[in-house]
Structure formats: C-alpha cells, structure tokens
Write a protein that holds these residues in place. Structure first.
Motif, PDB file in Angstrom:
ATOM      1  N   GLN A 179      93.073  90.158  40.904  1.00 25.12           N
ATOM      2  CA  GLN A 179      94.310  90.120  40.114  1.00 25.12           C
ATOM      3  C   GLN A 179      94.013  90.265  38.630  1.00 25.12           C
ATOM      4  N   SER A 180      92.944  89.609  38.181  1.00 28.88           N
ATOM      5  CA  SER A 180      92.577  89.685  36.766  1.00 28.88           C
ATOM      6  C   SER A 180      92.235  91.109  36.350  1.00 28.88           C
ATOM      7  N   LEU A 181      91.560  91.826  37.227  1.00 24.77           N
ATOM      8  CA  LEU A 181      91.224  93.217  36.923  1.00 24.77           C
ATOM      9  C   LEU A 181      92.481  94.059  36.740  1.00 24.77           C
ATOM     10  N   ARG A 182      93.431  93.899  37.652  1.00 21.54           N
ATOM     11  CA  ARG A 182      94.676  94.669  37.523  1.00 21.54           C
ATOM     12  C   ARG A 182      95.494  94.197  36.321  1.00 21.54           C
ATOM     13  N   ASP A 183      95.508  92.894  36.048  1.00 23.72           N
ATOM     14  CA  ASP A 183      96.219  92.395  34.874  1.00 23.72           C
ATOM     15  C   ASP A 183      95.611  92.928  33.577  1.00 23.72           C
ATOM     16  N   SER A 184      94.312  93.233  33.639  1.00 20.84           N
ATOM     17  CA  SER A 184      93.615  93.787  32.470  1.00 20.84           C
ATOM     18  C   SER A 184      93.683  95.311  32.427  1.00 20.84           C
ATOM     19  N   GLU A 185      94.544  95.871  33.293  1.00 23.16           N
ATOM     20  CA  GLU A 185      94.837  97.308  33.325  1.00 23.16           C
ATOM     21  C   GLU A 185      93.652  98.156  33.787  1.00 23.16           C
ATOM     22  N   PHE A 186      92.809  97.566  34.632  1.00 21.11           N
ATOM     23  CA  PHE A 186      91.757  98.343  35.270  1.00 21.11           C
ATOM     24  C   PHE A 186      92.396  99.280  36.288  1.00 21.11           C
ATOM     25  N   THR A 187      92.089 100.552  36.196  1.00 20.54           N
ATOM     26  CA  THR A 187      92.717 101.546  37.077  1.00 20.54           C
ATOM     27  C   THR A 187      91.768 102.106  38.131  1.00 20.54           C
ATOM     28  N   GLY A 188      90.554 101.569  38.172  1.00 20.39           N
ATOM     29  CA  GLY A 188      89.598 102.053  39.166  1.00 20.39           C
ATOM     30  C   GLY A 188      89.829 101.433  40.526  1.00 20.39           C
ATOM     31  N   ARG A 189      88.887 101.654  41.389  1.00 18.19           N
ATOM     32  CA  ARG A 189      88.984 101.182  42.772  1.00 18.19           C
ATOM     33  C   ARG A 189      88.501  99.739  42.868  1.00 18.19           C
ATOM     34  N   ILE A 190      89.259  98.887  43.565  1.00 10.84           N
ATOM     35  CA  ILE A 190      88.872  97.503  43.824  1.00 10.84           C
ATOM     36  C   ILE A 190      88.783  97.311  45.334  1.00 10.84           C
ATOM     37  N   THR A 206      87.962  75.599  39.280  1.00  6.71           N
ATOM     38  CA  THR A 206      86.811  76.410  38.870  1.00  6.71           C
ATOM     39  C   THR A 206      86.851  77.772  39.542  1.00  6.71           C
ATOM     40  N   ALA A 207      87.159  77.808  40.837  1.00  9.61           N
ATOM     41  CA  ALA A 207      87.292  79.103  41.517  1.00  9.61           C
ATOM     42  C   ALA A 207      88.385  79.939  40.868  1.00  9.61           C
ATOM     43  N   LEU A 208      89.495  79.301  40.540  1.00 12.08           N
ATOM     44  CA  LEU A 208      90.618  79.995  39.917  1.00 12.08           C
ATOM     45  C   LEU A 208      90.233  80.599  38.571  1.00 12.08           C
ATOM     46  N   THR A 209      89.734  79.759  37.679  1.00 15.47           N
ATOM     47  CA  THR A 209      89.482  80.207  36.303  1.00 15.47           C
ATOM     48  C   THR A 209      88.231  81.070  36.186  1.00 15.47           C
ATOM     49  N   GLN A 210      87.203  80.793  36.999  1.00 17.73           N
ATOM     50  CA  GLN A 210      86.022  81.660  36.960  1.00 17.73           C
ATOM     51  C   GLN A 210      86.334  83.028  37.541  1.00 17.73           C
ATOM     52  N   GLY A 211      87.149  83.074  38.591  1.00 16.71           N
ATOM     53  CA  GLY A 211      87.546  84.372  39.132  1.00 16.71           C
ATOM     54  C   GLY A 211      88.261  85.201  38.086  1.00 16.71           C
ATOM     55  N   GLN A 212      89.174  84.579  37.364  1.00 24.14           N
ATOM     56  CA  GLN A 212      89.911  85.289  36.312  1.00 24.14           C
ATOM     57  C   GLN A 212      88.972  85.754  35.197  1.00 24.14           C
ATOM     58  N   ALA A 213      88.084  84.855  34.760  1.00 27.16           N
ATOM     59  CA  ALA A 213      87.156  85.206  33.679  1.00 27.16           C
ATOM     60  C   ALA A 213      86.182  86.290  34.113  1.00 27.16           C
ATOM     61  N   ALA A 253      83.122  83.833  26.979  1.00 29.33           N
ATOM     62  CA  ALA A 253      82.249  82.726  27.372  1.00 29.33           C
ATOM     63  C   ALA A 253      83.027  81.715  28.205  1.00 29.33           C
ATOM     64  N   TYR A 254      82.551  81.434  29.399  1.00 29.15           N
ATOM     65  CA  TYR A 254      83.202  80.453  30.263  1.00 29.15           C
ATOM     66  C   TYR A 254      82.627  79.081  29.947  1.00 29.15           C
ATOM     67  N   MET A 255      83.405  78.284  29.221  1.00 23.28           N
ATOM     68  CA  MET A 255      82.950  76.959  28.790  1.00 23.28           C
ATOM     69  C   MET A 255      83.951  75.879  29.210  1.00 23.28           C
ATOM     70  N   ASN A 256      84.704  76.143  30.252  1.00 23.41           N
ATOM     71  CA  ASN A 256      85.754  75.219  30.674  1.00 23.41           C
ATOM     72  C   ASN A 256      85.205  73.862  31.082  1.00 23.41           C
ATOM     73  N   VAL A 257      85.984  72.831  30.801  1.00 14.48           N
ATOM     74  CA  VAL A 257      85.710  71.503  31.337  1.00 14.48           C
ATOM     75  C   VAL A 257      86.175  71.490  32.795  1.00 14.48           C
ATOM     76  N   PRO A 258      85.302  71.142  33.750  1.00 15.12           N
ATOM     77  CA  PRO A 258      85.714  71.135  35.159  1.00 15.12           C
ATOM     78  C   PRO A 258      86.921  70.227  35.393  1.00 15.12           C
ATOM     79  N   PHE A 259      87.761  70.640  36.346  1.00 11.61           N
ATOM     80  CA  PHE A 259      88.997  69.924  36.642  1.00 11.61           C
ATOM     81  C   PHE A 259      89.267  69.998  38.137  1.00 11.61           C
ATOM     82  N   PHE A 260      89.796  68.911  38.705  1.00 11.85           N
ATOM     83  CA  PHE A 260      90.308  68.973  40.069  1.00 11.85           C
ATOM     84  C   PHE A 260      91.400  67.929  40.244  1.00 11.85           C
ATOM     85  N   PHE A 261      92.082  67.995  41.373  1.00  7.63           N
ATOM     86  CA  PHE A 261      93.139  67.040  41.666  1.00  7.63           C
ATOM     87  C   PHE A 261      92.994  66.560  43.102  1.00  7.63           C
ATOM     88  N   SER A 262      93.636  65.436  43.389  1.00 12.73           N
ATOM     89  CA  SER A 262      93.658  64.932  44.759  1.00 12.73           C
ATOM     90  C   SER A 262      94.951  64.167  44.966  1.00 12.73           C
TER      91      SER A 262
END
Length: 408
Positions: A21-32, A301-308, A319-328
């Motif tokens: 999704q991030s690739l398409r949001d960044s207007e990548f027009t190649g093959r995914i 982390t999966a969400l934000t690293q995938g996007q980055a 630079a991916y410098m996020n503070v880790p986060f989770f919920f329960s």
C-alpha cells in the motif's frame, strides 16, 4: 501500469500488505508482487486471540486490506505459495516453481511459534496460536470443550485465557514466573494481571515447571504434568513466544543479528545486501540512539515498518526510529504499552492499580524507558514522545496526577 521495475514482497502478513500500500501511496507505478505462504489474504494477528477467537467478530475483520484493494491497485497476490530461494546475485526469487526477477525486495516473513519439546508434545489437542489456521482449529476445539490449560502467561496466553473465560470454559494458566507478564512488566504490575484473572475465575499455577503432557488411550491430551502435580484439561494452548523466520534470509547470505536472531537492517530497514529490505517480526534494526539491535514482534511495528520500508524502497532515506508500541485487551481492561526492552531499576505508578486505571513508568536512572496506560486513554502519543526525548524526569512528578503529562 508500467511493467518495470518489479518490487517483490516475501511475506503475506501486515508488514507486507502495508509495504504494498505504501508503494502505491507513494505513486510507484511499477510491478508489485506479494507472495505469502498462507492460502488467504494478508491479515492482522491481534484479533486471533480476541474477538475472532471468541466468534464475536467476522473472520474478514482481520484482513490487513480490503479484498478488492489488491486488484484495484494492481498488486499481484500469490497466496499459498512458498518461496524456496532468494538469489541475491541473479536478483531472482524462486516461488511456486517460478523464477521471479526483482529490482527491490522486501523480506517480511514474520515469526513462528516456539514449541515445547517435552514428552507428549505430539498429542492431539495441543494448540499453538500464530496463524489463522491455528486460530480456526483452536476456536473449534474451545467450542466443544469445558476446560483449557494454557502454558505461558505472556500476552498471547493472557489474552487467550480471557477469551476462553468469556466463552465459559474453566481456565488454568501455568507459568514459571510468579505473576503473569512478569518478564515484560515486572512483578509489581504483574500482580495487577494476576488479580484480574483470578477475579474472572482463572486458576493461576505459577512458579511451575512443566514436565510434559498427559495423554489418553486414544492419543489426545488430557492434562499437563508439572513438577508439583497434574493439571487436567480438554484443550492445551502453548504460548511461550515466537522465533523469527530467517531461514530464507540466512540461505541468501543476509546478515543475521547475533543478539536478536533477526535479519540485521539499518535505520532505513535495508539489509546487508543493497536493494533488499526487511520489516516486521523478522527485522532487527540497528539503533544507535539506544545502543542495541531492536527486533519487535508487535502489530504496530509490522504496520509502521511496512509503510517505511515501502517508502525507502523508493529511495526516501527515512530513518525508522519509532518507539515500539502495542495494545492488549483482557476482559474489561484495555492497555497501551510503549517503550524499549531494556533493563529498568524501578517502576513509578500514576493513578490507582487497585481500580486498574493508572499509568506505569519504567525507569533506568532518571530516564523513562517504557510506559503503559491502563484504562486511561489519549495519552500514549505523549508517553512515546517522553520516552523518545530521553530527558530526565523526577519520580514525584511522574507519580503526581496533577502534573500534566505534556509538561514532563
């Protein structure tokens, strides 16, 4: 769309879907091309131990993206397909009997459940919860059972215990620690979760050493043998953590972290081989700001690293410098946790642990390294900013509810 260049994503989980999704949001027009070894659309894992396991939510609610997103954005999905080799020299991925050339590659292969190699481990009725198929089998088993024993009082074990109690089953949690979640939050906050589960009728068998599983004559598990006795159960769930799936990366010659055992990446999420990236459970980010390799097995982390990773595959240099986060969520308790898995020397609490409305701060010296808000909302971004700042904070100000968090 332009057929070149080709970006290949290996791994059909949240990180892989977000990268596409991030690739398409960044207007990548190649093959995914997104390749996953499970036979369903990429999905999120948190619902598997909560609403979907209980049958409260539809299976589709776990989907990482709507089903029609992939076709409408010309993302080629190869589900139920195993990647057998990554050839870094030829820049080719071998999958499903095909050789697929790539210009950029993302490895997002996730983790696999750790298994207990004990006597009786192959008995029917012993479950692990990692994949959608695991959840489906466990959900079916819980529907026809009256009791469940859970080995491991971490997040998965605690959430499954809560769901099983909400379904009306007798539940026993077995763990080597003195309290649930002790390895993550320490004994003081672990007692909060011990009280929570006991109040909801869960039997806690703590400080216990599991010796093996007890089977019936027909080969089904009927209990767990500990050093101090036996716990009977119709169903057993083992939740003792996960291991990153690095086999493909290792065979391809990608560097593996000696401390986290994940794929070593820099802060742009690029591996030791230029043009190949990693994200999610499997990625071990070299973090000069905190002085460790950091590998995190959580949804955010999966969400934000995938996007980055998607943006950086296009050269963003972010630079991916996020503070880790989770919920329960467990019963009527909801929480958000953020911070780093580094040693702490004390815990400071703001609020009332008895009413389960509080914020806990873990500190090393004068620096907050982690924080958790329990049934207190709209504060986690502020807590993450405090941790990221690294500033010194006085314990009394942390504990004082009259001191605005924003001023810390």
């Amino acid at each position: 769309m332009d057929s070149s260049p080709t970006f290949v994503i290996v791994g059909g989980g949240l990180a892989g879907a977000q990268a596409a999704q991030s690739l398409r949001d960044s207007e990548f027009t190649g093959r995914i091309i997104l390749i996953g070894d499970e036979p369903r659309l990429p999905y999120e894992r948190p619902p598997l131990s909560k609403g979907i396991l209980r049958g409260d939510d539809p299976d589709e609610s776990a989907d990482a993206l709507p089903a029609d997103f992939y076709t409408s954005h010309e993302i080629e999905l190869m589900t139920g397909t195993e990647v057998t080799e990554i050839d870094t020299d030829a820049r080719v991925v071998h999958a499903g009997g095909n050789a697929i050339p790539f210009d950029r590659l993302l490895v997002a292969t996730g983790s696999t459940s750790r298994h207990l190699p004990l006597p009786g481990a192959d008995l029917a009725g012993i479950h692990y919860l990692r994949t959608f198929e695991d959840m489906t089998e466990l959900r079916s088993a819980l529907k026809s059972s009256s009791s469940v024993a859970i080995v491991g009082a971490g997040w998965i074990g605690s959430e499954v215990a809560a769901s099983a109690r909400q379904l009306g089953l007798d539940v026993t949690i077995i763990d080597m620690a003195a309290t649930p979640l002790e390895a993550v939050v320490g004994r003081q906050i672990g007692e909060v979760f011990a009280d929570l589960h006991r109040e909801h009728g869960v039997t806690l068998t703590m400080n216990a050493n599991v010796k093996g599983f007890v089977g019936s004559d027909n080969g089904r598990v009927v209990g767990i043998e500990t050093a101090d006795g036996r716990v009977d159960a119709d169903v057993v769930v083992v939740g003792i953590g996960a291991s990153p799936r690095t086999e493909l990366a290792e065979s391809a010659g990608l560097e593996i972290s000696a401390t986290t055992h994940g794929i070593t990446v820099d802060t742009s999420l690029q591996t030791s081989v230029p043009g190949i990236y990693a994200a999610g459970d499997v990625a071990s980010v070299t973090r000069p700001d905190i002085g460790i390799d950091l590998r995190v097995e959580h949804w955010a982390t999966a969400l934000t690293q995938g996007q980055a990773a998607g943006r950086n595959m296009l050269g963003a240099g972010e630079a991916y410098m996020n503070v880790p986060f989770f919920f329960s969520d467990q019963y009527d308790l909801g929480l958000e946790y953020c911070g780093y898995p580094v040693p702490w020397d004390r815990v400071v609490v703001r609020g009332d642990t008895g009413s389960r409305e509080f914020i806990a701060f873990w500190l090393s010296g004068s620096r907050v390294t982690a924080a958790m808000n329990v049934n207190v909302w709209d504060v986690n971004e502020t807590l993450q900013a405090l941790i990221a700042s690294g500033r010194s904070v006085d314990d009394s100000r942390l504990a004082d509810s009259d001191v605005p968090l924003e001023s810390l």
